[in-house]
Scaffold this active site. Sequence first.
Site, mmCIF file in Angstrom:
data_model
loop_
_atom_site.group_PDB
_atom_site.id
_atom_site.type_symbol
_atom_site.label_atom_id
_atom_site.label_comp_id
_atom_site.label_asym_id
_atom_site.label_seq_id
_atom_site.Cartn_x
_atom_site.Cartn_y
_atom_site.Cartn_z
ATOM 1 N N SER A 72 0.806 -1.226 0.000
ATOM 2 C CA SER A 72 0.000 0.000 0.000
ATOM 3 C C SER A 72 0.837 1.273 0.000
ATOM 4 O O SER A 72 0.314 2.354 -0.270
ATOM 5 C CB SER A 72 -0.942 0.007 1.214
ATOM 6 O OG SER A 72 -0.203 0.112 2.417
ATOM 7 N N LYS A 119 1.015 4.596 6.979
ATOM 8 C CA LYS A 119 0.437 5.444 5.935
ATOM 9 C C LYS A 119 1.093 6.825 5.997
ATOM 10 O O LYS A 119 1.879 7.124 6.896
ATOM 11 C CB LYS A 119 -1.075 5.596 6.113
ATOM 12 C CG LYS A 119 -1.856 4.292 6.205
ATOM 13 C CD LYS A 119 -1.852 3.500 4.916
ATOM 14 C CE LYS A 119 -2.593 2.176 5.091
ATOM 15 N NZ LYS A 119 -2.526 1.336 3.869
#
Length: 218
Positions: A72, A119
């Site tokens: 990701s 993230k």
Amino acid sequence: MSDESKPASKEAVSPSGVADSSEETGGASEAKSGKTGLRVTIEWVAVLAGALALALILRAVLFQAYYIRFTSMEPTLSNGDRVLVNKLGYDLHDINRGDLVVFERPQGVGGRQTDDLIKRVIALPGEVIRFVEGEVYIDGRRLHEPYLESSGITAGNMPPKCTPLVNEGCLVRAGEVFVMGDNRANSTDSRSFGPISEHLIVGHAFLRIWPVTEFGRL
């Protein structure tokens, strides 16, 4: 004749006496050497134990290495990379836009609850974030994102946990941040689970330590 033999007798005893003295000295030396070796061993064990204790303290309080298991965050981070996380930094300064943060998996997000996520911070408390034609806008200004493979790739609806606005943007509440993965097409992030509480953040991923060829600041 008997007088002449006496000195010879004394000389014959003398080497024997010296030899006996030498054996006693050697025994003391060996004992001393044994004690010295034991002391050195104990000192090394103490040093290693101290180093291990220090490493555990640093890991628990200051730094921790994390293994990247997903894609990701590509192209910034790849599956198999290892990063070093500063766990104390945000106690000393604010979270900044663009920081890579490791945080506890929010409730309801799929996967093992013990697996933390990583993230990038996109929007900060009090800011309004919108997606327009694949671009990210913060408070009405387009966000420059050089870490993405290409522009115009950000899609998705604002999650229910956002504070809704008339213009379909998301107002990030105090004490929260909006995070997204750099691989926008393959990332479960704030677009699905909403802004995260700052209390969930473990720390700032600031250094890639593996692979060696990619060693450097993030």
